[in-house]
Structure formats: structure tokens, C-alpha cells
Design an enzyme around this catalytic site. Structure first.
Site, PDB file in Angstrom:
ATOM      1  N   VAL A   1      33.987  34.625  39.513  1.00 26.12           N
ATOM      2  CA  VAL A   1      33.000  33.871  38.732  1.00 26.12           C
ATOM      3  C   VAL A   1      31.965  33.293  39.696  1.00 26.12           C
ATOM      4  CG1 VAL A   1      32.681  32.097  36.983  1.00 26.12           C
ATOM      5  CG2 VAL A   1      34.891  33.249  37.161  1.00 26.12           C
TER       6      VAL A   1
ATOM      7  N   THR B   1      53.029  40.472  43.043  1.00 25.81           N
ATOM      8  CA  THR B   1      54.343  40.457  43.692  1.00 25.81           C
ATOM      9  C   THR B   1      54.844  39.022  43.874  1.00 25.81           C
ATOM     10  OG1 THR B   1      55.595  41.077  45.669  1.00 25.81           O
ATOM     11  CG2 THR B   1      53.310  40.506  46.018  1.00 25.81           C
TER      12      THR B   1
ATOM     13  N   ARG C   1      45.820  33.103  43.291  1.00 27.26           N
ATOM     14  CA  ARG C   1      45.187  33.291  41.982  1.00 27.26           C
ATOM     15  C   ARG C   1      43.897  32.466  41.886  1.00 27.26           C
ATOM     16  NH1 ARG C   1      46.261  31.653  36.229  1.00 27.26           N
ATOM     17  NH2 ARG C   1      45.373  33.400  35.068  1.00 27.26           N
TER      18      ARG C   1
ATOM     19  N   GLY D   1      30.858  34.537  42.362  1.00 28.06           N
ATOM     20  CA  GLY D   1      31.199  34.780  43.760  1.00 28.06           C
ATOM     21  C   GLY D   1      32.089  33.695  44.338  1.00 28.06           C
TER      22      GLY D   1
ATOM     23  N   SER E   1      62.081  38.937  43.479  1.00 26.41           N
ATOM     24  CA  SER E   1      61.403  38.722  44.761  1.00 26.41           C
ATOM     25  C   SER E   1      60.050  38.049  44.536  1.00 26.41           C
ATOM     26  CB  SER E   1      61.287  40.025  45.554  1.00 26.41           C
ATOM     27  OG  SER E   1      60.092  40.707  45.340  1.00 26.41           O
TER      28      SER E   1
ATOM     29  N   HIS F   1      40.151  33.863  41.035  1.00 23.63           N
ATOM     30  CA  HIS F   1      39.314  33.326  39.958  1.00 23.63           C
ATOM     31  C   HIS F   1      37.996  32.787  40.505  1.00 23.63           C
ATOM     32  CE1 HIS F   1      42.183  32.870  36.321  1.00 23.63           C
ATOM     33  NE2 HIS F   1      42.522  33.894  37.055  1.00 23.63           N
TER      34      HIS F   1
HETATM   35  C1  HEM Z   1      43.550  43.087  37.556  1.00 27.67           C
HETATM   36  C2  HEM Z   1      43.346  42.113  36.739  1.00 27.67           C
HETATM   37  C3  HEM Z   1      44.222  40.902  36.673  1.00 27.67           C
HETATM   38  C4  HEM Z   1      44.693  40.342  35.537  1.00 27.67           C
HETATM   39  C5  HEM Z   1      44.424  40.806  34.121  1.00 27.67           C
HETATM   40  C6  HEM Z   1      45.507  39.222  35.917  1.00 27.67           C
HETATM   41  C7  HEM Z   1      46.145  38.381  35.033  1.00 27.67           C
HETATM   42  C8  HEM Z   1      47.037  37.398  35.393  1.00 27.67           C
HETATM   43  C9  HEM Z   1      47.740  36.563  34.459  1.00 27.67           C
HETATM   44  C10 HEM Z   1      47.569  36.589  32.957  1.00 27.67           C
HETATM   45  C11 HEM Z   1      48.569  35.767  35.176  1.00 27.67           C
HETATM   46  C12 HEM Z   1      49.558  34.748  34.648  1.00 27.67           C
HETATM   47  C13 HEM Z   1      48.934  33.400  34.471  1.00 27.67           C
HETATM   48  C14 HEM Z   1      49.916  32.471  33.840  1.00 27.67           C
HETATM   49  O1  HEM Z   1      50.534  32.825  32.846  1.00 27.67           O
HETATM   50  O2  HEM Z   1      50.097  31.356  34.340  1.00 27.67           O
HETATM   51  C15 HEM Z   1      48.381  36.090  36.549  1.00 27.67           C
HETATM   52  C16 HEM Z   1      49.035  35.489  37.588  1.00 27.67           C
HETATM   53  C17 HEM Z   1      48.724  35.696  38.907  1.00 27.67           C
HETATM   54  N1  HEM Z   1      47.727  36.502  39.397  1.00 27.67           N
HETATM   55 FE1  HEM Z   1      46.692  37.871  38.351  1.00 27.67          FE
HETATM   56  N2  HEM Z   1      45.527  39.120  37.279  1.00 27.67           N
HETATM   57  C18 HEM Z   1      44.739  40.120  37.778  1.00 27.67           C
HETATM   58  C19 HEM Z   1      44.447  40.330  39.102  1.00 27.67           C
HETATM   59  C20 HEM Z   1      44.835  39.492  40.119  1.00 27.67           C
HETATM   60  C21 HEM Z   1      44.294  39.504  41.445  1.00 27.67           C
HETATM   61  C22 HEM Z   1      43.185  40.428  41.918  1.00 27.67           C
HETATM   62  C23 HEM Z   1      44.942  38.550  42.144  1.00 27.67           C
HETATM   63  C24 HEM Z   1      44.753  38.128  43.572  1.00 27.67           C
HETATM   64  C25 HEM Z   1      44.343  38.914  44.543  1.00 27.67           C
HETATM   65  C26 HEM Z   1      45.905  37.948  41.252  1.00 27.67           C
HETATM   66  C27 HEM Z   1      46.816  36.983  41.608  1.00 27.67           C
HETATM   67  C28 HEM Z   1      47.710  36.388  40.746  1.00 27.67           C
HETATM   68  C29 HEM Z   1      48.787  35.513  41.174  1.00 27.67           C
HETATM   69  C30 HEM Z   1      49.170  35.176  42.597  1.00 27.67           C
HETATM   70  C31 HEM Z   1      49.420  35.059  40.011  1.00 27.67           C
HETATM   71  C32 HEM Z   1      50.602  34.091  39.908  1.00 27.67           C
HETATM   72  C33 HEM Z   1      50.094  32.686  39.685  1.00 27.67           C
HETATM   73  C34 HEM Z   1      51.201  31.658  39.603  1.00 27.67           C
HETATM   74  O3  HEM Z   1      52.348  31.924  39.957  1.00 27.67           O
HETATM   75  O4  HEM Z   1      50.903  30.534  39.192  1.00 27.67           O
HETATM   76  N3  HEM Z   1      45.796  38.522  40.023  1.00 27.67           N
HETATM   77  N4  HEM Z   1      47.433  37.087  36.671  1.00 27.67           N
END
Ligand code: HEM
Ligand SMILES: *[C@@H]1O[C@H](CO)[C@@H](O)[C@H](O)[C@H]1NC(C)=O
Ligand SMILES: *[C@@H]1O[C@H](CO)[C@@H](O)[C@H](O)[C@H]1NC(C)=O
Ligand SMILES: *[C@@H]1O[C@H](CO)[C@@H](O)[C@H](O)[C@H]1NC(C)=O
Ligand SMILES: *[C@@H]1O[C@H](CO)[C@@H](O)[C@H](O)[C@H]1NC(C)=O
Length: 323
Positions: A69, A193, A61, A71, A247, A65
Site C-alpha cells: 500500500v 511457513t 506480515r 510502497g 512448524s 502490508h
Molecule cells: C499472496 C497473497 C497473500 C495473501 C492472500 C495472504 C493472506 C494472509 C492471511 C489472510 C493471513 C491470516 C491473517 C489472520 O487471519 O490473522 C496471512 C497471514 C500471514 N501472512 Fe500472508 N498473504 C499473502 C502473502 C503474504 C506475503 C507476501 C507475506 C510476506 C512476505 C505474508 C506473510 C504472512 C505472515 C507472516 C502471516 C502470519 C501472521 C501472523 O501470524 O500473525 N503473506 N496472510
């Protein structure tokens, strides 16, 4: 030779279409300047993952991020200063973590090769290595040669990081603005996932979807009932739930069958089913081999967004502060 020819074709024929973005990145950029760099990063990352199983999700994540932002320039790693609030202190920073791990890896790399390896490359490689630990081999290739930026503003994180409340049009637009396709959008969201999400980012779907105390009809009712046992009210801002139930520490393609059963956690996940093309792509990605292949390609594209190369930017001495 073969590589050079394809590079020429890439640059000449496709470069102007933006297809070869990140063309200045190379395989094993530190081959001569710091031959051990990739091994040090891999070893250190593996050590950290073995004591912290949440790390792959955190780094994945954080890398996303960073790239969205300014690049992939490690701007997400910079700390705020007296006069500037940095990206990492912006509202979408919930659960951003792993800064200390990157600092530790950087220190190990600096000890061998001072002022040589960028924080942006370290984050990109460590992300790949962390997610790959469960497979005992690298899950995708990482090109290197990124340099570090000197600017990090929380206001830019707010503008550039897609929100969990985004609809399909907004998501597609957000990715397009970074040179990523609809296909990249569906593939990269498969990152959900692994990891967790905070209740307040989706509990409107459980308790007050349209302001009438109702539930989101696009969320599976049984799953919604389960989520309500975890997130007891709209005001819960601290509880976290697995995004891919059962999972969530395994990097696999389970995100997609869940999504197709209306069990995507965020509105932004569910939004992928509101468009025929993206929902078709999600159906294809249920196939794990296909998902892994596509994920590798999309990560390469994401990892090349707006990179600083050559003499642009700097090689930071410490990842949290500009030189
Ligand atoms: C498509 C638009 C996306 C949105 C709106 C989005 C939004 C979010 C949000 C809101 C969370 C939860 C944050 C929290 O509550 O702590 C999250 C978690 C996460 N996102 Fe996304 N995400 C997006 C795309 C992506 C992409 C492109 C990736 C990486 C290639 C990604 C990887 C992750 C991962 C790994 C988590 C889990 C983080 C953790 O366990 O601490 N996300 N995402
Ligand atoms: C990385 O770990 C492997 C296996 O433990 C070891 O053989 C190798 O020397 C390490 N490399 C570096 C650069 O630390
Ligand atoms: C997120 O930003 C807040 C300030 O807005 C800060 O207190 C908090 O430490 C940041 N979280 C992370 C994980 O950096
Ligand atoms: C998506 O959200 C934007 C901004 O709120 C809105 O203008 C647009 O109508 C929405 N699109 C769809 C298809 O709901
Ligand atoms: C649900 O949303 C409506 C409209 O925004 C608001 O007036 C109401 O107070 C909300 N209900 C709860 C329980 O927060």
C-alpha cells in the site's frame, strides 16, 4: 569500483525495464549519519523476539502490508485520526501487530540519532532481524534509504492487499501491479511457513464452499477434518490456527510440501497449484536452500516497492504520526 560499474550497468541497461527498482536504496545508508542504527535495531528486535516468539510472523506480515500500500513507506504504522481511517484499521488488518515494538525500536534509535532513521527502514530491518533470530545470522540483505510517507488510508489497504479468497489470476495480477513476478508470488507466499490464520478466512472451505454446505475439493480431506475440530462453525471469527502445522514458528520451506499435499490453509494458497508454472515453482522451493536464496531476492524486490528516497517524504519523529 566494481559496485559502481554494476550500478551503472543496472541503471543504464536495465533501469528502463524496471529491473532495478529501488535503485536509490543503498547498503548501509546510515553508515555516516547513524553508524549504530542497524545494531540498535537488531539488538532491540532480538530482545523483543525472545519474549514474544510470534513477533517474526507479525513483522513479516506488517512489512508486506506496508509495501503493498503506497510502497514501503511505513504508511501501515500511522494511526487513524479524527478525520482519517488509516490502513491499520482496514478490514485486512486481522492480526496485524507489533506496532508497539516498532515504536520502542524507534525510540531507541531516536535517542542516539534524532530525526535520522526512517520508520520504513526500521520496519524493513526489524522484519529481517526478527525472522533471522532462529539462524543467528541475517537471512537476507536489506538496502536502506527509505523515507516515510505522510498518507495512510484504509480504503487503499482494501484495494491493494490480496484477499485469502483470491484465485490465481487475481494473485498474479495483484503482484504484477507492484512490479513483482509470478516467481516472487510463489516465493513470498512461502512466508506462510510461520504464523497463524483466523478461522473465518478459510472456514468456507470446510463448511460451505459453493453454498451447498460442501467442502473445498482442493483441500486434503484429512486435513479438512482436522481443521473442523479447530474451527467449529462458519461464525467463528476468533480462533486461529497455524498455517504450517507443527512448524509454524520455524522459518523453513515446509510450506511447500504441505501445499503440494493440498494442505495450504487459504484458497489463495491452494490457488498456487491451479497453474502449471506456479505449481512447478512450488515443487522447486521444497528445497530449503533454494527457498532461502530465492526468498532473499524476492524480499529485496518487495522491500523496494514504491519507496520514497532522496528528498521525498520525511523522517517521522514518531512512527504512528506524521510530523
Ligand atoms: C499472496 C497473497 C497473500 C495473501 C492472500 C495472504 C493472506 C494472509 C492471511 C489472510 C493471513 C491470516 C491473517 C489472520 O487471519 O490473522 C496471512 C497471514 C500471514 N501472512 Fe500472508 N498473504 C499473502 C502473502 C503474504 C506475503 C507476501 C507475506 C510476506 C512476505 C505474508 C506473510 C504472512 C505472515 C507472516 C502471516 C502470519 C501472521 C501472523 O501470524 O500473525 N503473506 N496472510
Ligand atoms: C548490541 O548487542 C551486542 C551484544 O550484546 C553489544 O556488544 C553491542 O554493543 C550492542 N550494540 C548496540 C548499538 O546496542
Ligand atoms: C483493526 O481495525 C479495527 C477497526 O476497524 C480496530 O478496532 C483494530 O484495533 C485494528 N486492529 C489492529 C491490530 O490494529
Ligand atoms: C478469478 O476471479 C475473478 C474475480 O472473481 C473472476 O472474474 C475470474 O473468472 C476468476 N478466474 C478463474 C480462472 O477462476
Ligand atoms: C451456505 O451458503 C448459502 C449460499 O450463500 C447460504 O444460503 C447458506 O445459508 C449457507 N449456509 C450456512 C450454514 O451458512
Amino acid at each position: 569500483m566494481k559496485i559502481r560499474i554494476s550500478l551503472v550497468i543496472c541503471v543504464v541497461l536495465l533501469g528502463f525495464l524496471g529491473v532495478c527498482q529501488g535503485g536509490n536504496l543503498r547498503k548501509n545508508f546510515y553508515r555516516n549519519s547513524c553508524p549504530q542504527a542497524e545494531d540498535i535495531i537488531k539488538n532491540k528486535t532480538q530482545q523483543h523476539v525472545s519474549s514474544n516468539p510470534d513477533l517474526p510472523a507479525k513483522l513479516l506480515r506488517m512489512h508486506f502490508h506496508d509495501c503493498f500500500v503506497r510502497g514501503c513507506d511505513a504508511s501501515v504504522l500511522l494511526s487513524s485520526t479524527a478525520s482519517n481511517t488509516a490502513e491499520r484499521d482496514a478490514i485486512p488488518n486481522l492480526s496485524l501487530a507489533g506496532f508497539d515494538v516498532i515504536d520502542d525500536i524507534k525510540a531507541a534509535v531516536e535517542a542516539k540519532c534524532p530525526k535520522t532513521v526512517s520508520c520504513a527502514d526500521i520496519l524493513t530491518l526489524a522484519t529481517r532481524d526478527a525472522v533471522s533470530v532462529q539462524f543467528n545470522k541475517p537471512l537476507w540483505k536489506v538496502l536502506t534509504g527509505r523515507r516515510d510517507g505522510t498518507v495512510s488510508k484504509s480504503s487503499e489497504a482494501l484495494i491493494n492487499i490480496p484477499a485469502p479468497f483470491f484465485n490465481f489470476t487475481q494473485l498474479k495480477q495483484s503482484f504484477a501491479s507492484k512490479g513483482l513476478t509470478l516467481h516472487d508470488l510463489v516465493v513470498l507466499t512461502g512466508a506462510h511457513t510461520i504464523g497463524v490464520g483466523h478461522c473465518n478466512l478459510f472456514s468456507n472451505r470446510l463448511y460451505n464452499f459453493t453454498g451447498k454446505g460442501d467442502q473445498d475439493p482442493s483441500l486434503d480431506p484429512t486435513y479438512a477434518a482436522f481443521l473442523k475440530t479447530k474451527c467449529k462453525s462458519l461464525s467463528d471469527t476468533t480462533t486461529r490456527v497455524e498455517m504450517d502445522p507443527d512448524s509454524s514458528s520455524n522459518f523453513d520451506s515446509h510450506y511447500y510440501p504441505n501445499l503440494l499435499q493440498k494442505k495450504g490453509l487459504f484458497q489463495s494458497d491452494a490457488a498456487l497449484l491451479t497453474n502449471e508454472q506456479s505449481s512447478d515453482i512450488a515443487s522447486e522451493l521444497v528445497n530449503q536452500n533454494k527457498f532461502f536464496t530465492e526468498f532473499a531476492q524476492s524480499m529485496k524486490r518487495m522491500g523496494a516497492i514504491g519507496v520514497l528516497t532522496g528528498s521525498h517524504g520525511e523522517i517521522r519523529n514518531k512512527c504512528s504520526v506524521v510530523n
